[in-house]
Write a protein that holds these residues in place. Structure first.
Motif, short mmCIF file in Angstrom:
data_model
loop_
_atom_site.label_atom_id
_atom_site.label_comp_id
_atom_site.label_asym_id
_atom_site.label_seq_id
_atom_site.Cartn_x
_atom_site.Cartn_y
_atom_site.Cartn_z
N PHE A 730 0.83 -1.20 0.00
CA PHE A 730 0.00 0.00 0.00
C PHE A 730 0.87 1.26 0.00
CE2 PHE A 730 -1.96 3.40 2.53
CZ PHE A 730 -3.07 3.67 1.75
N TYR A 731 1.91 1.26 0.84
CA TYR A 731 2.78 2.43 0.92
C TYR A 731 3.58 2.63 -0.37
CZ TYR A 731 1.51 2.77 5.81
OH TYR A 731 0.80 2.91 6.97
N THR A 732 3.85 1.54 -1.07
CA THR A 732 4.51 1.64 -2.39
C THR A 732 3.61 2.44 -3.34
OG1 THR A 732 5.64 -0.47 -2.10
CG2 THR A 732 5.40 0.32 -4.34
N ALA A 733 2.32 2.10 -3.34
CA ALA A 733 1.36 2.81 -4.21
C ALA A 733 1.22 4.27 -3.76
CB ALA A 733 0.01 2.11 -4.16
N GLY A 734 1.15 4.49 -2.43
CA GLY A 734 1.01 5.86 -1.90
C GLY A 734 2.21 6.72 -2.25
N ALA A 735 3.41 6.13 -2.13
CA ALA A 735 4.63 6.87 -2.46
C ALA A 735 4.66 7.22 -3.94
CB ALA A 735 5.86 6.04 -2.08
N MET A 736 4.19 6.31 -4.78
CA MET A 736 4.14 6.56 -6.22
C MET A 736 3.23 7.75 -6.53
SD MET A 736 5.10 5.73 -9.24
CE MET A 736 5.75 4.07 -9.33
N GLU A 737 2.06 7.79 -5.88
CA GLU A 737 1.12 8.91 -6.11
C GLU A 737 1.72 10.23 -5.62
OE1 GLU A 737 -1.63 8.67 -7.89
OE2 GLU A 737 -1.09 6.57 -8.15
N TRP A 738 2.45 10.17 -4.50
CA TRP A 738 3.14 11.36 -3.96
C TRP A 738 4.07 11.94 -5.02
CZ3 TRP A 738 8.31 12.46 -3.36
CH2 TRP A 738 8.65 13.51 -2.50
N LEU A 739 4.80 11.05 -5.67
CA LEU A 739 5.76 11.48 -6.70
C LEU A 739 5.01 12.03 -7.92
CD1 LEU A 739 8.73 11.53 -7.76
CD2 LEU A 739 8.27 9.30 -8.74
N CYS A 740 3.95 11.32 -8.35
CA CYS A 740 3.24 11.67 -9.58
C CYS A 740 2.67 13.09 -9.52
CB CYS A 740 2.12 10.67 -9.86
SG CYS A 740 2.75 9.12 -10.50
N ILE A 741 2.06 13.44 -8.39
CA ILE A 741 1.40 14.76 -8.31
C ILE A 741 2.44 15.88 -8.39
CG2 ILE A 741 1.36 14.98 -5.77
CD1 ILE A 741 -1.56 16.06 -6.16
N ARG A 742 3.62 15.67 -7.81
CA ARG A 742 4.68 16.67 -7.86
C ARG A 742 5.27 16.79 -9.28
NH1 ARG A 742 3.59 15.29 -3.18
NH2 ARG A 742 4.10 16.48 -1.29
N LEU A 743 5.45 15.66 -9.93
CA LEU A 743 5.97 15.68 -11.30
C LEU A 743 4.99 16.38 -12.25
CD1 LEU A 743 7.52 12.11 -11.67
CD2 LEU A 743 8.72 14.25 -11.24
N ASP A 744 3.70 16.09 -12.07
CA ASP A 744 2.68 16.73 -12.92
C ASP A 744 2.70 18.25 -12.76
OD1 ASP A 744 1.86 14.40 -14.00
OD2 ASP A 744 0.08 14.14 -12.77
N MET A 745 2.83 18.72 -11.50
CA MET A 745 2.85 20.17 -11.24
C MET A 745 4.06 20.82 -11.91
SD MET A 745 1.63 20.33 -7.28
CE MET A 745 1.94 22.08 -7.10
N LEU A 746 5.22 20.18 -11.79
CA LEU A 746 6.44 20.71 -12.40
C LEU A 746 6.32 20.73 -13.92
CD1 LEU A 746 9.08 18.99 -10.11
CD2 LEU A 746 8.74 21.46 -10.32
N SER A 747 5.72 19.69 -14.48
CA SER A 747 5.55 19.60 -15.94
C SER A 747 4.65 20.72 -16.45
CB SER A 747 4.95 18.25 -16.31
OG SER A 747 5.78 17.22 -15.86
N LEU A 748 3.57 20.96 -15.72
CA LEU A 748 2.63 22.03 -16.13
C LEU A 748 3.31 23.40 -16.05
CD1 LEU A 748 -0.58 20.67 -14.39
CD2 LEU A 748 -0.20 20.90 -16.85
N MET A 749 4.18 23.58 -15.06
CA MET A 749 4.92 24.85 -14.95
C MET A 749 5.80 25.05 -16.19
SD MET A 749 6.03 24.80 -10.94
CE MET A 749 7.46 25.82 -11.24
N THR A 750 6.47 23.97 -16.60
CA THR A 750 7.35 24.05 -17.77
C THR A 750 6.55 24.42 -19.02
OG1 THR A 750 8.57 22.21 -16.79
CG2 THR A 750 9.16 22.80 -19.03
N PHE A 751 5.40 23.76 -19.20
CA PHE A 751 4.59 23.99 -20.40
C PHE A 751 4.01 25.41 -20.40
CE2 PHE A 751 0.51 23.41 -22.79
CZ PHE A 751 1.10 23.34 -24.03
#
Length: 960
Positions: A730-751
Motif C-alpha cells: 500500500f505504501y509503495t502505491a502511496g509513495a508513487m502517487e506522492w511522486l506523480c502529483i509533484r511531477l505533474d505540477m512541475l511539468s505544467l509549470m514548464t509547459f
C-alpha cells in the motif's frame, strides 16, 4: 495464491482507464471536428477500426494467458512437491531427473508464454501505429473532401492526435491487464466454487448432556462419494466417557479412515456420528509448524508452567531440549527439518496432551519411536496423564491392546470384531491372526543367532569406546561456538540496485547484441515521426491567402511514406523487445533452478520453501511478462524526451531557462522517492514468502488444525501475515502517487512557461508553423518529463525481481555429481565394508557437533544395527554416508574408497535407503517405484510382490 491474487490487486492501477479512454477519445474527436469538419468522421472510423482490431487480439491474449496460468500451476505444483521432498531426491540421486521434469513443465509454459508475448507485440504495433493511421486517414479525407489544410489546423490536429495517442498507448496495457485479471478472477472463482467439507457430518452434543463421548450408528463413509462401494461400511460402536478404545487390523483395513470419519474429515454417505466434548488428534505422520518448539506444544493456548512440565516429562522431551542449543526456544525448520522423526512425533503428542481435551484420537503415533520410548509414552501418556480422558488409539503393537476397555478389529472397511482383549481372543479368527503374526515375528527375531565371533567382539569394543567418548563429550560445553538458529531471516539487498543487475539483465540474452537494435528502431521511429510532423507544418500554408509549398498529393504521399516507415520501426522494436524478454526469462529460470537443485541439503534445511516458491512464481512471472517492456519503455521515454528537447531547442531555446531547473528538481524528487520505494519493494518480496509458506503449511496440517478447532486462529494469523505484506504494498502505491502529483505540477509549470515565452516573442522572429510545432511537442513535454521519472522508479521497483532471482543463481553448489578423474568401478561396492575414522559432523558452521569423534567398522555382508535414543545421531550418521552432510573432520571409506573423493551421483546411486518419512510423488505407482525408468515391468511387479503389494495394486488397477 501467489500470482492470481497479486494480479487482481494490480488491477487497481488500471481500473479507471476504460472510462477515461472513452472521455479522452470523445474530447479529441470533438476538437478534430472543430479543426477539419467532416473529415473528423473519417478519424472516428479509423479510431473505431483500430479498437476493433484489438478484439481478436484480446481474445487470443485471453486464451494464451489462461493456458499460461494452467501450465504455471502444474509447474508450481511439481516444484512445491520437489522442494518438500528434496532430501529423498538427493539420497536416491534423483534430483536431476526431477529437475528435467520441471523443465518439461516449463517448456509447455514457455510455449504459451511465447504466443502470449508475440501477440502482445502485435497489439503494441497496432496501438503505437494507431495515431499515425488515424492522422493519415483524417488528412487523406481532407484532401478528398477538398477541405483546405492550413498549418494551424494541421498542428492543432497533430496535437489532438498526440492527446489521442496517450489513451491509445495505454490501451494495450489496459486490455492486457483486464484480460489477465479476468483469467485470474475466473480461476479464483472456480477454486472458491469447489465443495467444502460437509458441516453436518458430526453432531456436536453438550458435554453435560450424556455419558456418551463418541457414537456411530449405521455409518457408511467414502473418500469418493461417487464410488459404488464405500470405504467404511456398516460402522456401529459407542464409546462412553473415560473409555480407552484400541483400533487394530491389517494395513489398509480402514483404521485411519475410521478416525477421519470421527473427526468429520471423511465424507459421510449415510448414518449418524455423535461427539460430545472437545477433541485432540495425533496424526500418523507428524505435522510440525515452523517456529519455536514451545509454540508447537502450546498451539495457541496460554502457558501453564505446571502442566507444560508434566507434558514434557510424559513425552520424554526434557533430555532432547537439553541437547538443543536453545532448548524449547529452538526454531524448528520447515516440516521439522532439524528434528528426528521420533522427536517430531513426541512434540506432536505433547501438543495434544497440553490441549487438555475431552477426547483424544491417536493414529498409531508410537510406531515412529523405538520400543522402549513407545512403551514409556503409552504408560505415561495414555495410562498416566490421560487416565480420566476418552482415548481412541490405532495401533499395530499387540502389547498395547490388553489395556483397552474396547478393541475394534477392522478388516476391509468394516468392524469385524469388538470387545475386550480376552473375549475376542477366544472368539475370533481375525484377531487371532493379528496376535499370531505378531508372536511369529518376535520368535523369528529371537531365533536369529547373534554373531559372537572375534570380529563381533571387536565391533562391540569399538562401539563401547565410542560410547564412553560420547559420554565425555556430552559433558563438555560447546564453548567458543557461536550459537545461531537454523532458519535465519530472509536475506534482502539494501541501498541502490546496482548497475550490475541491469547490465546482467540486458546482456543475458544473446550477450546484449539485440538491445542496440531496439534502441536504433526507437531512434528511427522518433526521427521519422518528428520528420512527418515537421513536413506537415512546413508544407502547408499558414492561411488561405498563402500559396502552398507543394501539391496536395505530394503532401500526403510524403506524410504516408514517413508514417509507414515509423510504424515498421515500431513493429521491429516490439519484436526485438519481446525476443529479448522471452530469452532472458528462460535463461534466468534455467540458471536459478539448476542452482537450486544443485544446492546442498543445508540450504533447504535453512530456507523455507515459501522463499524459493516466491522467486519461482511471483518474481519469475514479473521477469516473464513485464520486465523487458518496463526496461524498454524507460529507454524509449528518454529517446522521446531527447527528441522533444531537440525540437524545442530549434524554436525557443529560452525554454531551457526553466526546463533544466525543473529537470534537476525532478531528479532530486526521484532520488528522494526511490530510496523509500526501493526498500518498500524489497520488503514486499520478503513479506510475501511467509504468507505463502504459512498457507502451504496450514494446508498440509489442515486435518490437525480442524481437529483442535483452531481454524479461527490460523485464519487470523494468515490475515495478519497478509496485512504485513499489504502494508508495504500500500505504501509503495502511496509513495508513487506522492511522486506523480509533484511531477505533474512541475511539468505544467514548464509547459505554461513555454507558452508564455512563445506568445511574447516579437512577431516575425520565428516561423509561426515551427512555433506551432514546438507547442504541439511542448504538450507532450510535460507528460514525458513525468513519464521518464515515473518509468525509472517503476523499473527500479520491478528490477528487484531480477535481483532476487540472481541471488539464487549464485547459491554455493554441492560437490560435483561426477568426478571424471576418479570414478569407481561399475561393480563398486563389491563387499560393502565401511570404515569410519574419527568422524565429526555438524550441520553448519554455527551449529554444534552432532557426531563427535566416531570410529567404527561395518563389516561387508553383515547386518549392523545402529541404536540409540531419539536425537542421538543415528540419522545424521546415515546422512553422512550419503554425503547429505559432509564430514567436518575424519573420513569414511567404503571398500577402501574415500567417499569424499568421488562424485555424489557415483556414491548415492550405489547405495540404497528406506527413508524415515514415507514419500510419494504425484504420478503412477510405476513412476514412484522407478523414476529413472531403469527397470522392466517384470522387475517392478516382482518388487511389488515381494513387498506384498502386487495383489493390492492389481485390484486398484482393475477398479480404475
Amino acid at each position: 495464491m501467489s500470482v492470481d491474487a497479486e494480479r487482481i490487486g494490480d488491477f487497481g492501477w488500471y481500473m479507471h482507464d476504460p472510462w477515461m479512454i472513452v472521455i479522452q477519445v470523445g474530447l479529441a474527436l470533438a476538437i478534430l471536428y472543430r479543426d477539419v469538419g467532416l473529415a473528423s468522421v473519417a478519424g472516428l472510423v479509423a479510431t473505431v477500426l483500430v479498437m476493433l482490431a484489438n478484439v481478436p487480439l484480446g481474445k487470443l491474449q485471453e486464451k494464451y494467458q489462461d493456458e499460461l496460468m494452467k501450465s504455471k500451476d502444474k509447474r508450481m505444483k511439481a516444484t512445491s512437491e520437489v522442494l518438500r521432498n528434496m532430501r529423498i531426491l538427493k539420497l536416491q540421486a534423483w534430483e536431476m531427473k526431477f529437475l528435467s521434469k520441471i523443465l518439461d513443465f516449463r517448456n509447455v509454459e514457455t510455449g504459451w508464454l511465447k504466443k502470449y508475448l508475440y501477440t502482445s507485440a502485435v497489439t503494441t504495433f497496432v496501438f503505437w501505429g494507431a495515431p499515425t493511421f488515424v492522422s493519415v486517414v483524417t488528412f487523406g479525407a481532407c484532401m478528398i473532401m477538398g477541405i483546405p489544410l492550413e498549418s494551424g489546423k494541421i498542428l492543432s490536429a497533430l496535437a489532438t492526435f498526440r492527446i489521442l495517442q496517450e489513451p491509445i498507448y495505454n490501451l494495450p496495457d489496459t486490455i492486457s491487464m483486464i484480460v489477465q485479471t479476468k483469467v485470474s478472477l475466473d480461476r479464483i472463482a472456480s477454486f472458491l466454487s469447489l465443495d467444502d467439507l460437509q458441516p453436518d457430518v458430526v453432531e456436536k452434543l453438550p458435554v453435560s448432556s450424556s455419558d456418551t463421548a463418541v457414537e456411530v450408528i449405521n455409518g457408511n463413509f467414502s473418500w469418493d462419494v461417487t464410488s459404488p462401494s464405500p470405504t467404511l461400511r456398516d460402522i456401529n460402536f459407542r464409546v462412553s466417557r473415560g473409555m480407552r478404545v484400541a483400533i487394530c487390523g491389517t494395513v489398509g483395513s480402514g483404521k485411519s479412515s475410521l478416525l477421519s470419519s470421527i473427526l468429520g474429515e471423511m465424507p459421510k454417505v449415510s448414518g449418524v456420528i455423535r461427539l460430545s466434548g472437545t477433541k485432540a488428534y495425533v496424526a500418523q505422520s507428524p505435522w510440525i509448524q515452523s517456529g519455536k518448539i514451545e509454540e508447537n506444544i502450546l498451539f495457541g493456548k496460554e502457558m501453564d508452567r505446571q502442566r507444560y512440565s508434566k507434558v514434557l516429562e510424559a513425552c520424554s522431551l526434557n533430555k532432547d531440549l537439553e541437547i538443543l542449543a536453545f532448548g524449547d526456544q529452538t526454531v524448528i525448520g520447515e516440516r521439522g527439518i532439524n528434528l528426528s522423526g521420533g522427536q517430531k512425533q513426541r512434540i506432536q503428542i505433547a501438543r495434544a496432551l497440553y490441549q487438555d481435551a475431552d477426547i483424544y484420537l491417536f493414529d498409531d503415533p508410537f510406531s515412529a519411536v523405538d520400543a522402549h520410548t513407545g512403551t514409556h509414552l503409552f504408560n505415561e501418556c495414555i495410562l498416566g496423564l490421560l487416565n480420566s480422558k476418552t482415548v481412541i488409539y490405532v495401533t499395530h503393537q499387540v502389547e498395547f491392546l490388553p489395556a483397552a476397555d474396547l478393541i475394534l478389529v477392522m478388516k476391509d472397511g468394516t468392524i469385524k470384531q469388538a470387545g475386550k482383549y480376552n473375549d475376542i481372543l477366544k472368539s475370533g479368527s481375525d484377531f487371532m491372526e493379528l496376535v499370531g503374526a505378531h508372536e511369529e515375528a518376535l520368535s523369528a527375531l529371537d531365533s536369529i543367532n547373534v554373531d559372537t565371533t572375534t570380529s563381533g567382539e571387536e565391533r562391540s569394543t569399538d562401539l563401547q569406546k565410542q560410547e564412553s567418548r560420547n559420554d565425555v563429550n556430552d559433558k563438555v560445553d560447546n564453548g567458543g561456538e557461536t550459537k545461531a538458529q537454523l532458519v535465519q531471516e530472509e536475506e534482502r539487498e539494501k541501498g541502490t540496485v546496482g548497475l550490475s543487475v541491469y547490465w546482467k539483465y540486458i546482456t543475458t540474452a544473446y550477450g546484449g547484441l539485440l538491445a542496440p537494435f531496439a534502441l536504433l528502431a526507437q531512434i528511427l521511429f522518433q526521427i521519422l515521426q518528428i520528420g512527418s510532423n515537421y513536413w506537415m507544418a512546413w508544407a502547408t500554408p499558414v492561411s488561405k491567402d498563402v500559396a502552398p509549398h507543394v501539391t496536395g498529393s505530394t503532401l500526403i504521399l510524403v506524410y504516408v511514406a514517413l508514417s509507414v516507415g515509423s510504424s515498421f520501426c515500431i513493429f521491429a522494436r516490439a519484436l526485438i523487445v519481446v525476443t529479448i524478454g522471452f530469452k532472458t526469462a528462460n535463461i534466468l529460470f534455467n540458471k536459478m533452478h539448476h542452482c537450486i537443485f544443485r544446492a546442498p541439503m543445508s540450504f533447504f534445511d535453512s530456507t523455507p520453501s515459501g522463499r524459493i516458491l516466491n522467486r519461482a512464481s511471483t518474481d519469475q512471472s514479473t521477469v516473464d511478462l513485464n520486465m523487458a517492456s518496463i526496461v524498454a519503455l524507460f529507454a524509449f521515454a528518454i529517446i522521446q524526451l531527447l527528441g522533444i528537447i531537440a525540437v524545442m531547442s530549434q524554436v525557443a531555446w529560452q525554454v531551457f531557462i526553466i526546463f533544466f531547473p525543473v529537470i534537476a528538481i525532478c531528479i532530486w524528487l526521484q532520488r528522494y522517492y526511490i530510496a523509500s520505494a526501493r526498500e518498500l519493494a524489497r520488503l514486499c518480496g520478503v513479506r510475501k514468502a511467509p504468507v505463502i509458506q504459512h498457507f502451504s503449511e496450514t494446508l498440509s496440517g489442515s486435518s490437525t488444525i480442524r481437529s483442535f478447532d483452531q481454524e479461527p486462529r490460523f485464519r487470523d494469523l494468515s490475515m495478519k501475515l497478509i496485512d504485513g505484506y499489504s502494508a508495504p504494498k500500500f505504501y509503495t502505491a502511496g509513495a508513487m502517487e506522492w511522486l506523480c502529483i509533484r511531477l505533474d505540477m512541475l511539468s505544467l509549470m514548464t509547459f505554461a512557461f513555454s507558452l508564455i515565452l512563445l506568445i511574447t516573442i516579437p512577431e516575425g522572429t520565428i516561423d509561426p508553423s515551427v512555433a506551432g510545432l514546438a507547442v504541439t511537442y511542448g504538450l507532450n513535454l510535460n507528460m514525458l518529463q513525468a513519464w521518464v521519472v515515473w518509468n525509472l522508479c517503476f523499473m527500479e521497483n520491478r528490477i528487484i525481481s531480477v535481483e532476487r532471482i540472481l541471488q539464487y543463481t549464485s547459491i554455493p553448489a554441492e560437490p560435483p555429481l561426477v568426478v571424471e578423474s576418479n570414478r569407481p568401478e561399475s561393480h563398486w561396492p563389491l563387499h560393502g565394508e565401511v570404515h569410519i575414522r574419527d568422524l565429526q559432523v555438524r550441520y553448519g558452521p554455527h551449529m554444534p557437533f552432532v557426531l563427535r569423534g566416531l570410529t567404527c567398522n561395518f563389516f561387508g555382508g553383515k547386518k549392523t544395527g545402529i541404536v540409540g535414543r531419539t536425537g542421538s545421531g543415528k540419522s545424521t550418521l546415515i546422512q553422512t554416508l550419503f554425503r547429505i552432510v559432509e564430514p567436518t573432520v575424519g573420513q569414511i571409506l567404503i571398500d577402501g574408497i574415500d567417499i569424499t573423493s568421488i562424485g555424489l551421483h557415483d556414491l548415492r546411486s550405489r547405495l540404497s535407503i528406506i527413508p524415515q518419512d514415507p514419500t510419494m510423488f504425484e504420478g503412477t505407482v510405476r513412476s514412484n517405484l522407478d523414476p529413472l525408468e531403469e527397470y522392466t515391468d517384470e522387475q517392478i511387479w516382482e518388487a511389488l510382490d515381494k513387498c506384498q503389494l502386487g495383489d493390492e495394486v492389481r485390484k486398484k488397477a482393475r477398479e480404475a
